[in-house]
Scaffold this motif. Structure first.
Motif, PDB file in Angstrom:
ATOM      1  N   PRO A   2       0.816  -1.223   0.000  1.00 54.26           N
ATOM      2  CA  PRO A   2       0.000   0.000   0.000  1.00 54.26           C
ATOM      3  C   PRO A   2       0.845   1.266   0.000  1.00 54.26           C
ATOM      4  N   LEU A   3       1.946   1.268   0.760  1.00 60.56           N
ATOM      5  CA  LEU A   3       2.811   2.444   0.771  1.00 60.56           C
ATOM      6  C   LEU A   3       3.432   2.695  -0.594  1.00 60.56           C
ATOM      7  N   LEU A   4       3.811   1.617  -1.273  1.00 56.92           N
ATOM      8  CA  LEU A   4       4.386   1.758  -2.616  1.00 56.92           C
ATOM      9  C   LEU A   4       3.399   2.397  -3.578  1.00 56.92           C
ATOM     10  N   TYR A   5       2.148   1.930  -3.562  1.00 59.21           N
ATOM     11  CA  TYR A   5       1.137   2.478  -4.455  1.00 59.21           C
ATOM     12  C   TYR A   5       0.757   3.910  -4.083  1.00 59.21           C
ATOM     13  N   LEU A   6       0.694   4.186  -2.786  1.00 58.12           N
ATOM     14  CA  LEU A   6       0.386   5.547  -2.353  1.00 58.12           C
ATOM     15  C   LEU A   6       1.493   6.512  -2.785  1.00 58.12           C
ATOM     16  N   GLY A   7       2.740   6.074  -2.649  1.00 61.41           N
ATOM     17  CA  GLY A   7       3.843   6.916  -3.074  1.00 61.41           C
ATOM     18  C   GLY A   7       3.878   7.107  -4.568  1.00 61.41           C
ATOM     19  N   LEU A   8       3.545   6.054  -5.303  1.00 58.28           N
ATOM     20  CA  LEU A   8       3.512   6.130  -6.763  1.00 58.28           C
ATOM     21  C   LEU A   8       2.449   7.118  -7.231  1.00 58.28           C
ATOM     22  N   ALA A   9       1.319   7.155  -6.514  1.00 62.99           N
ATOM     23  CA  ALA A   9       0.241   8.065  -6.886  1.00 62.99           C
ATOM     24  C   ALA A   9       0.565   9.510  -6.535  1.00 62.99           C
ATOM     25  N   ALA A  10       1.396   9.723  -5.518  1.00 65.71           N
ATOM     26  CA  ALA A  10       1.680  11.081  -5.049  1.00 65.71           C
ATOM     27  C   ALA A  10       2.917  11.695  -5.679  1.00 65.71           C
ATOM     28  N   THR A  11       3.750  10.898  -6.337  1.00 63.64           N
ATOM     29  CA  THR A  11       4.961  11.429  -6.969  1.00 63.64           C
ATOM     30  C   THR A  11       5.000  11.010  -8.430  1.00 63.64           C
ATOM     31  N   SER A  12       6.114  11.254  -9.073  1.00 65.50           N
ATOM     32  CA  SER A  12       6.281  10.813 -10.457  1.00 65.50           C
ATOM     33  C   SER A  12       6.739   9.368 -10.477  1.00 65.50           C
TER      34      SER A  12
ATOM     35  N   HIS B 276       8.271  15.738 -12.896  1.00 60.35           N
ATOM     36  CA  HIS B 276       6.931  15.917 -12.351  1.00 60.35           C
ATOM     37  C   HIS B 276       6.990  16.471 -10.937  1.00 60.35           C
ATOM     38  N   ARG B 277       5.846  16.610 -10.333  1.00 58.16           N
ATOM     39  CA  ARG B 277       5.757  17.158  -8.990  1.00 58.16           C
ATOM     40  C   ARG B 277       6.422  16.196  -7.998  1.00 58.16           C
ATOM     41  N   VAL B 278       6.924  16.765  -6.944  1.00 62.78           N
ATOM     42  CA  VAL B 278       7.556  15.976  -5.904  1.00 62.78           C
ATOM     43  C   VAL B 278       6.810  16.213  -4.604  1.00 62.78           C
ATOM     44  N   SER B 279       6.234  15.181  -4.040  1.00 63.89           N
ATOM     45  CA  SER B 279       5.458  15.272  -2.811  1.00 63.89           C
ATOM     46  C   SER B 279       6.266  14.715  -1.648  1.00 63.89           C
ATOM     47  N   GLY B 280       6.370  15.507  -0.575  1.00 66.84           N
ATOM     48  CA  GLY B 280       7.077  15.030   0.606  1.00 66.84           C
ATOM     49  C   GLY B 280       6.418  13.809   1.195  1.00 66.84           C
ATOM     50  N   THR B 281       5.093  13.802   1.198  1.00 65.81           N
ATOM     51  CA  THR B 281       4.349  12.650   1.720  1.00 65.81           C
ATOM     52  C   THR B 281       4.593  11.419   0.846  1.00 65.81           C
ATOM     53  N   GLY B 282       4.597  11.627  -0.471  1.00 62.61           N
ATOM     54  CA  GLY B 282       4.840  10.514  -1.378  1.00 62.61           C
ATOM     55  C   GLY B 282       6.233   9.940  -1.228  1.00 62.61           C
TER      56      GLY B 282
ATOM     57  N   GLY C 264       8.079  10.086   1.443  1.00 60.76           N
ATOM     58  CA  GLY C 264       8.112   9.385   2.721  1.00 60.76           C
ATOM     59  C   GLY C 264       7.480   8.006   2.631  1.00 60.76           C
ATOM     60  N   ALA C 265       6.359   7.920   1.912  1.00 56.10           N
ATOM     61  CA  ALA C 265       5.679   6.627   1.750  1.00 56.10           C
ATOM     62  C   ALA C 265       6.560   5.644   0.990  1.00 56.10           C
ATOM     63  N   LEU C 266       7.224   6.125  -0.056  1.00 58.57           N
ATOM     64  CA  LEU C 266       8.098   5.253  -0.844  1.00 58.57           C
ATOM     65  C   LEU C 266       9.315   4.803  -0.032  1.00 58.57           C
ATOM     66  N   GLY C 267       9.848   5.717   0.777  1.00 54.28           N
ATOM     67  CA  GLY C 267      10.972   5.354   1.624  1.00 54.28           C
ATOM     68  C   GLY C 267      10.600   4.295   2.646  1.00 54.28           C
ATOM     69  N   LEU C 268       9.449   4.452   3.279  1.00 60.93           N
ATOM     70  CA  LEU C 268       8.981   3.455   4.240  1.00 60.93           C
ATOM     71  C   LEU C 268       8.677   2.127   3.551  1.00 60.93           C
ATOM     72  N   ALA C 269       8.147   2.189   2.319  1.00 62.74           N
ATOM     73  CA  ALA C 269       7.881   0.965   1.561  1.00 62.74           C
ATOM     74  C   ALA C 269       9.176   0.219   1.269  1.00 62.74           C
ATOM     75  N   ALA C 270      10.243   0.961   0.946  1.00 61.47           N
ATOM     76  CA  ALA C 270      11.540   0.340   0.671  1.00 61.47           C
ATOM     77  C   ALA C 270      12.094  -0.343   1.917  1.00 61.47           C
ATOM     78  N   ILE C 271      11.958   0.308   3.067  1.00 62.10           N
ATOM     79  CA  ILE C 271      12.429  -0.285   4.322  1.00 62.10           C
ATOM     80  C   ILE C 271      11.614  -1.517   4.668  1.00 62.10           C
ATOM     81  N   ALA C 272      10.288  -1.438   4.511  1.00 64.79           N
ATOM     82  CA  ALA C 272       9.420  -2.573   4.822  1.00 64.79           C
ATOM     83  C   ALA C 272       9.725  -3.760   3.913  1.00 64.79           C
ATOM     84  N   TRP C 273       9.986  -3.484   2.642  1.00 68.89           N
ATOM     85  CA  TRP C 273      10.310  -4.568   1.711  1.00 68.89           C
ATOM     86  C   TRP C 273      11.631  -5.229   2.084  1.00 68.89           C
ATOM     87  N   ALA C 274      12.595  -4.430   2.509  1.00 73.87           N
ATOM     88  CA  ALA C 274      13.879  -4.993   2.942  1.00 73.87           C
ATOM     89  C   ALA C 274      13.688  -5.888   4.167  1.00 73.87           C
ATOM     90  N   MET C 275      12.865  -5.454   5.107  1.00 72.45           N
ATOM     91  CA  MET C 275      12.587  -6.265   6.294  1.00 72.45           C
ATOM     92  C   MET C 275      11.900  -7.565   5.899  1.00 72.45           C
TER      93      MET C 275
END
Length: 319
Positions: free
Chosen positions: A96-106, A157-163, A165-176
């Motif tokens: 979900p974090l990956l998709y949310l980040g994908l929707a909020a950023t490029s 494209h636009r850069v969203s701080g929330t997006g 952050g979501a992508l960064g957390l998704a990357a950490i969760a995937w590594a775990m």
């Protein structure tokens, strides 16, 4: 009568890199590279949580009969607890974090930040006592530089701080998720993936029911359902089996590098499907990714490896 056990896995550091494991990770990276394109199309009609839930359910249904052959119910409480934790991290949080980040950023920014997962995989592996050769570390850095050249040059494209952050957390969760799965090598892969899918889908079910997102599927086209089926059957069930199989036969440092093939595939698809041109930095970046994969999988002579658990260097007799 119990089903036949899986053959024992040879320590990858004592032999040549298994070609099947390499093929599994390369195939997974190609599938996931195409996933971004298909997901973009589906998310125009389906919400993030519903799409993730559908993927999990489809994959669980397909893997259920296979997992039953391995008697998926014959797991200890300790193993079941670990499967629940891994399923929640990998499926209920990371996706979900990956998709949310994908929707909020490029898409370019999403690809770049998601490619940080291998870095976290290696770091977590070192923290848990695994050892990585200097060659693996160099390959990892080359691959990340290649990703920067491919997608970083195309961020318009636009850069969203929330997006971000979501992508960064998704990357950490995937590594775990990837590192924790290495503690379940005694269980058959279909059993592991099936339980994790079940726990992941169960955690998202209340959100799906409360949100009432089902209405978006009432008048869906056949094309949309085929796209969802691809994301669930191929990009989820098949890909996660291949990914887990590859990591079960390789070290974290070797396997993590293959994650960088995804943006390379994405760039190729943009040229073929969207008729985009490829710049010199993109060509150089793709070359670095291929070089890093060769470095990570080619046999190594005896050399020094670094151990996080010892905090010092020790001679290696690996491969």
């Amino acid at each position: 009568m119990h089903p036949k056990r899986l053959p024992a896995v040879t320590d990858p550091r004592r032999s040549a890199v298994p070609s099947r494991a390499v093929a599994a990770l390369v195939t997974t990276a190609i599938i996931w590279g195409s996933m971004y394109v298909v997901s973009r199309l589906v998310l125009d009609h389906v919400s993030v949580i519903l799409l993730v839930w559908l993927r999990l359910v489809i994959a669980a249904v397909l893997l259920g009969p296979w997992a039953a052959r391995w008697q998926f119910w014959r797991v200890s409480r300790q193993q079941l607890g670990l499967l629940a934790v891994i399923g929640l991290i990998g499926y209920s949080v990371s996706l979900p974090l990956l998709y949310l980040g994908l929707a909020a950023t490029s898409a370019a920014m999403a690809s770049l930040i998601s490619s940080l997962s291998p870095v976290f995989i290696v770091l977590l592996s070192l923290m848990t006592g695994q050892r990585a050769s200097m060659r693996n570390v160099i390959a990892l850095l080359l691959a990340f530089l290649g990703v920067v050249l491919i997608v970083g040059i195309n961020v318009h494209h636009r850069v969203s701080g929330t997006g971000i952050g979501a992508l960064g957390l998704a990357a950490i969760a995937w590594a775990m998720y990837t590192v924790l799965n290495q503690h379940l090598k005694t269980l058959a892969l279909p059993v592991v993936i099936f339980w994790e899918l079940v726990f992941g889908a169960t955690a998202l079910t209340p959100w799906v029911l409360v949100a009432g997102a089902w209405t978006s599927l009432l008048h869906s086209s056949l094309t949309l359902w085929l796209q969802i089926l691809y994301l669930g059957a191929v990009a989820m069930a098949l890909a996660f089996l291949l990914w887990s199989y590859g990591f079960a036969h390789l070290t974290a440092g070797q396997g993590a590098t293959f994650y960088f093939i995804q943006p390379l595939v994405g760039t190729g698809l943009s040229v073929v499907v969207l008729h985009e041109t490829v710049s010199v930095p993109e060509i150089v970046g793709g070359t670095l990714i291929i070089l890093s994969t060769v470095m990570a999988t080619s046999p190594l002579p005896r050399r020094t490896r670094f151990s996080a658990s010892r905090g010092s260097r020790s001679p290696s007799h690996d491969r």
